[in-house]
Write an enzyme that holds these catalytic residues in place. Sequence first.
Site, PDB file in Angstrom:
ATOM      1  N   THR A 187      -4.838   6.363   0.380  1.00  0.00           N
ATOM      2  CA  THR A 187      -6.061   7.164   0.362  1.00  0.00           C
ATOM      3  C   THR A 187      -5.917   8.337  -0.612  1.00  0.00           C
ATOM      4  O   THR A 187      -4.909   9.041  -0.591  1.00  0.00           O
ATOM      5  CB  THR A 187      -6.331   7.727   1.770  1.00  0.00           C
ATOM      6  OG1 THR A 187      -6.297   6.647   2.679  1.00  0.00           O
ATOM      7  CG2 THR A 187      -7.668   8.429   1.836  1.00  0.00           C
TER       8      THR A 187
ATOM      9  N   ARG B 188       0.509  15.777  13.502  1.00  0.00           N
ATOM     10  CA  ARG B 188       1.804  16.399  13.776  1.00  0.00           C
ATOM     11  C   ARG B 188       1.639  17.909  13.742  1.00  0.00           C
ATOM     12  O   ARG B 188       0.845  18.467  14.480  1.00  0.00           O
ATOM     13  CB  ARG B 188       2.862  15.870  12.789  1.00  0.00           C
ATOM     14  CG  ARG B 188       3.257  14.412  13.061  1.00  0.00           C
ATOM     15  CD  ARG B 188       4.314  13.905  12.092  1.00  0.00           C
ATOM     16  NE  ARG B 188       3.837  13.896  10.706  1.00  0.00           N
ATOM     17  CZ  ARG B 188       3.267  12.826  10.123  1.00  0.00           C
ATOM     18  NH1 ARG B 188       3.119  11.704  10.767  1.00  0.00           N
ATOM     19  NH2 ARG B 188       2.837  12.892   8.874  1.00  0.00           N
TER      20      ARG B 188
ATOM     21  N   ASP C 285       0.850  -1.188   0.000  1.00  0.00           N
ATOM     22  CA  ASP C 285       0.000   0.000   0.000  1.00  0.00           C
ATOM     23  C   ASP C 285       0.887   1.239   0.000  1.00  0.00           C
ATOM     24  O   ASP C 285       1.773   1.373   0.848  1.00  0.00           O
ATOM     25  CB  ASP C 285      -0.902  -0.013   1.244  1.00  0.00           C
ATOM     26  CG  ASP C 285      -2.091   0.917   1.089  1.00  0.00           C
ATOM     27  OD1 ASP C 285      -2.495   1.192  -0.047  1.00  0.00           O
ATOM     28  OD2 ASP C 285      -2.621   1.358   2.124  1.00  0.00           O
TER      29      ASP C 285
ATOM     30  N   TYR D   3       1.329   1.829  15.821  1.00  0.00           N
ATOM     31  CA  TYR D   3       2.079   1.981  14.563  1.00  0.00           C
ATOM     32  C   TYR D   3       3.505   2.523  14.706  1.00  0.00           C
ATOM     33  O   TYR D   3       4.272   2.471  13.737  1.00  0.00           O
ATOM     34  CB  TYR D   3       1.270   2.795  13.544  1.00  0.00           C
ATOM     35  CG  TYR D   3       1.499   4.277  13.577  1.00  0.00           C
ATOM     36  CD1 TYR D   3       1.020   5.045  14.622  1.00  0.00           C
ATOM     37  CD2 TYR D   3       2.208   4.916  12.557  1.00  0.00           C
ATOM     38  CE1 TYR D   3       1.224   6.405  14.652  1.00  0.00           C
ATOM     39  CE2 TYR D   3       2.419   6.275  12.588  1.00  0.00           C
ATOM     40  CZ  TYR D   3       1.927   7.019  13.630  1.00  0.00           C
ATOM     41  OH  TYR D   3       2.142   8.365  13.665  1.00  0.00           O
TER      42      TYR D   3
ATOM     43  N   HIS E 294      -3.850  13.925   1.121  1.00  0.00           N
ATOM     44  CA  HIS E 294      -4.058  12.988   2.236  1.00  0.00           C
ATOM     45  C   HIS E 294      -2.877  13.028   3.209  1.00  0.00           C
ATOM     46  O   HIS E 294      -3.072  13.130   4.428  1.00  0.00           O
ATOM     47  CB  HIS E 294      -4.263  11.565   1.707  1.00  0.00           C
ATOM     48  CG  HIS E 294      -4.306  10.532   2.793  1.00  0.00           C
ATOM     49  ND1 HIS E 294      -5.325  10.466   3.723  1.00  0.00           N
ATOM     50  CD2 HIS E 294      -3.437   9.532   3.122  1.00  0.00           C
ATOM     51  CE1 HIS E 294      -5.089   9.463   4.567  1.00  0.00           C
ATOM     52  NE2 HIS E 294      -3.949   8.886   4.231  1.00  0.00           N
TER      53      HIS E 294
ATOM     54  N   GLU F 149     -10.884   3.848   3.664  1.00  0.00           N
ATOM     55  CA  GLU F 149      -9.889   4.630   2.914  1.00  0.00           C
ATOM     56  C   GLU F 149     -10.205   4.432   1.441  1.00  0.00           C
ATOM     57  O   GLU F 149     -10.213   3.304   0.935  1.00  0.00           O
ATOM     58  CB  GLU F 149      -8.462   4.185   3.244  1.00  0.00           C
ATOM     59  CG  GLU F 149      -8.053   4.572   4.660  1.00  0.00           C
ATOM     60  CD  GLU F 149      -6.539   4.596   4.879  1.00  0.00           C
ATOM     61  OE1 GLU F 149      -5.818   3.835   4.204  1.00  0.00           O
ATOM     62  OE2 GLU F 149      -6.076   5.388   5.722  1.00  0.00           O
TER      63      GLU F 149
ATOM     64  N   GLU G 198      -9.332   4.159  -2.066  1.00  0.00           N
ATOM     65  CA  GLU G 198      -8.103   3.873  -2.804  1.00  0.00           C
ATOM     66  C   GLU G 198      -8.430   3.194  -4.132  1.00  0.00           C
ATOM     67  O   GLU G 198      -9.519   2.664  -4.330  1.00  0.00           O
ATOM     68  CB  GLU G 198      -7.194   2.920  -2.005  1.00  0.00           C
ATOM     69  CG  GLU G 198      -6.781   3.443  -0.635  1.00  0.00           C
ATOM     70  CD  GLU G 198      -5.570   2.726  -0.054  1.00  0.00           C
ATOM     71  OE1 GLU G 198      -4.841   2.051  -0.812  1.00  0.00           O
ATOM     72  OE2 GLU G 198      -5.353   2.854   1.170  1.00  0.00           O
TER      73      GLU G 198
ATOM     74  N   TYR H 153       1.188   5.628  -0.338  1.00  0.00           N
ATOM     75  CA  TYR H 153       0.708   6.759   0.490  1.00  0.00           C
ATOM     76  C   TYR H 153       0.951   7.984  -0.370  1.00  0.00           C
ATOM     77  O   TYR H 153       1.647   8.903   0.017  1.00  0.00           O
ATOM     78  CB  TYR H 153       1.588   6.751   1.758  1.00  0.00           C
ATOM     79  CG  TYR H 153       1.273   7.711   2.872  1.00  0.00           C
ATOM     80  CD1 TYR H 153       0.038   7.739   3.503  1.00  0.00           C
ATOM     81  CD2 TYR H 153       2.276   8.557   3.363  1.00  0.00           C
ATOM     82  CE1 TYR H 153      -0.194   8.590   4.568  1.00  0.00           C
ATOM     83  CE2 TYR H 153       2.049   9.414   4.431  1.00  0.00           C
ATOM     84  CZ  TYR H 153       0.806   9.437   5.029  1.00  0.00           C
ATOM     85  OH  TYR H 153       0.585  10.269   6.109  1.00  0.00           O
TER      86      TYR H 153
ATOM     87  N   LYS I  68      -5.074  -2.307  10.314  1.00  0.00           N
ATOM     88  CA  LYS I  68      -5.339  -2.395   8.870  1.00  0.00           C
ATOM     89  C   LYS I  68      -5.674  -3.801   8.391  1.00  0.00           C
ATOM     90  O   LYS I  68      -6.394  -3.947   7.405  1.00  0.00           O
ATOM     91  CB  LYS I  68      -4.061  -1.975   8.106  1.00  0.00           C
ATOM     92  CG  LYS I  68      -3.709  -0.516   8.201  1.00  0.00           C
ATOM     93  CD  LYS I  68      -4.519   0.293   7.244  1.00  0.00           C
ATOM     94  CE  LYS I  68      -3.977   1.709   7.164  1.00  0.00           C
ATOM     95  NZ  LYS I  68      -4.763   2.505   6.218  1.00  0.00           N
TER      96      LYS I  68
END
Lengths: 418, 418
Positions: free
Chosen positions: B352, B145, B129, B247, B136, B202, B204, B131, B256
Amino acid sequence: MIKANNSTLKSWIEVPENSDFPIQNIPFGVAKHNNEVFVATRIGDTVINLYKVAKLGYFNIDAEVFISCRLNDFMLLGKQVTRDVRNEISDIFVSTNTEASNNAELQKALINNKEVEMLMPISIGDYTDFYSSEQHAFNVGCLFRDPNNALLPNWKHIPVGYHGRSSSILPSGVDFHRPKGQRKAPTDEMPTFGQSNLLDFELETAFFTYEGKPIGDSISTDEADEYIFGMALLNDWSARDIQGWEYVPLGPFLGKNFASHLSCWIVTLDALEPFRVSGPVQEPKVLPYLEYKGDKHVDINLEVAIKPENTEETIVSKSNYRYMYWNMNQQLAHHSINGCNIKVGDCMGSGTISGPKESEFGSMLEISWKGTKAVKMTDGTERKFINDNDTVIMRGYAEKDGIRIGFGEVKAKVLPVK
Amino acid sequence: MIKANNSTLKSWIEVPENSDFPIQNIPFGVAKHNNEVFVATRIGDTVINLYKVAKLGYFNIDAEVFISCRLNDFMLLGKQVTRDVRNEISDIFVSTNTEASNNAELQKALINNKEVEMLMPISIGDYTDFYSSEQHAFNVGCLFRDPNNALLPNWKHIPVGYHGRSSSILPSGVDFHRPKGQRKAPTDEMPTFGQSNLLDFELETAFFTYEGKPIGDSISTDEADEYIFGMALLNDWSARDIQGWEYVPLGPFLGKNFASHLSCWIVTLDALEPFRVSGPVQEPKVLPYLEYKGDKHVDINLEVAIKPENTEETIVSKSNYRYMYWNMNQQLAHHSINGCNIKVGDCMGSGTISGPKESEFGSMLEISWKGTKAVKMTDGTERKFINDNDTVIMRGYAEKDGIRIGFGEVKAKVLPVK
């Protein structure tokens, strides 16, 4: 007690002293001989073609399951059947079975180990790698974060794990090329492209599963043993420079998936039963689904050697599988607690297994303490990480009451970048 | 131009207005009808049994490849063969082919879509997967963050990706149970065990590969198209509370791997060729191995609907695959740059896909801005994440010059925790 584990048994097949493969082992693998591929076991230095044995009517299952390039079909028969077959093999090759030792047809199933090529034993569906050695997690925390808070807050609550790449898991003996990719040291302004300069091994074991439950169901720590077929040694190679730049926030990817190497004989969980030991006290207390009963750790001596081209090997680590904080039962219970479905042939890596002493660290990252200390080879050269044309060899065995159950070795040579 | 893409073609099979499956699509899937399982294509609302078509001698390949529960054997024949078959299917069902439309035997290969159960189309080896949507990654960075440094330093240099779990990828229509596991909010002192309360979709897409090169070799951005068979929609479910606690540092795992859902028709890359568009200017400049030529992004409209039990659905997102920062060619080149071997049937998720507008965000995490905004359903209830018995439906189609090439839908209902 499992019948085949009886420590008084001897085989009519010769077993050299200190062999990893006495009649109490009876591991399973896939061998190639004279262009035939078959499921095999091994006693001493003799590889046994189980298809030929089955065709002679020694087992209560269809012989066709052994004429396969993978153990998966055999494993799909489930734990009771594979346990029965191991016990039946023990009965055939035990020294008192003169019918068998005098059976000329059975002799045709026996091959000298040197004439055989061992293949990838299992068709791996999904590969999961855990991170379950406390000393390793602590060392990594010290090296990359804060020695005063080396373990991350979740580490003692969950057997941390992540998904790995199954396509690039190779059997022992298949050499591979040093990987290339993006690296960026903290002091570099921009990333650069080139070969990994910080190639490392990771000393691990792996366990392999029978077909699990349907998606949505969980496997408890009590049930876990029934879903574990056996174990092997795993060298989960790591390119530390590639990994360091890529892994935030989604974890290791290209720093890991270029190659991992597996030893070729799968030692059954049954064969390892006599070597069970207790694990560490887990404090803070784990959540109920991670509690377990009995001795679920295993005392397996592990070692890593580096053999530079044209010289003798040097042992760089001696560790033990008993140093795991989280055991296989906890790992499997955790993996499936959300309903994730475990399939036949899934590979579950332990994570790097480091013991408390420096001589027991399971990766060059730790042994060289991030490249600040060198290890001397027999030819006088030094290593902080792995050089081109180095062969890395891992070995493992359990030993008790004069019985030694071993894994053989997993080895692979690092070829220069392609 | 690929012959089957000719926009002037019409089929002698009826195609309803706004169908995802005109004769220019010709997707591939695996269908079950009257207990027979076979490789199929679809025109309008008619599913076509390709095994029966092949047995009539219409293709130049062995019909047996279509009597399979997976597309893998067909894909193993390689891109030229699968392209030829798609062109041949077009020739058979084009309105001018009266021989075919009058062939009573061929009629037996045609089945009404409603009579067919669509199965998992591909046996997935490894699942990766990515990213790769900037919006996103930016949104997640803002939420977890620092909005001023939302994108991590590596994000514009590498198509960040991680390995996922393939065993729990399910075909559209297979419902699943809400997962349970450990959660610990930052304000909690200790983790607790229970059901995920922050279940999310998500939005995708995924692409599927032909057999790649041997381990050690890389696939360049120029070569990548030749290794991509086609695409589908992917709902990569996420349990945000489980994920948030587990994670660090090795990435998503149990948050997931409880389920992902795939749409059942694989739309070929060939069929999507007319919808290619340019991607964003990539600044800073990418390393040479990630540079690419031509238009490699694809304009595919995407939408997500939530359908609570016993009421109408509400569309909660409308996005587009063209919003990707990194395209498939870059993803595949990056994935293999270290020598990682790509296998037939590997599944590569986009990550996503969020567009720049709030209405284009591809997950409830973003839509509800971490649970601070609710979305109203048609029945007056509100959603910040996904409730039990909600069905999530994703749809996608490309449209240009009056031709619409669609994916159908991927849908699944969330059952209460087991």
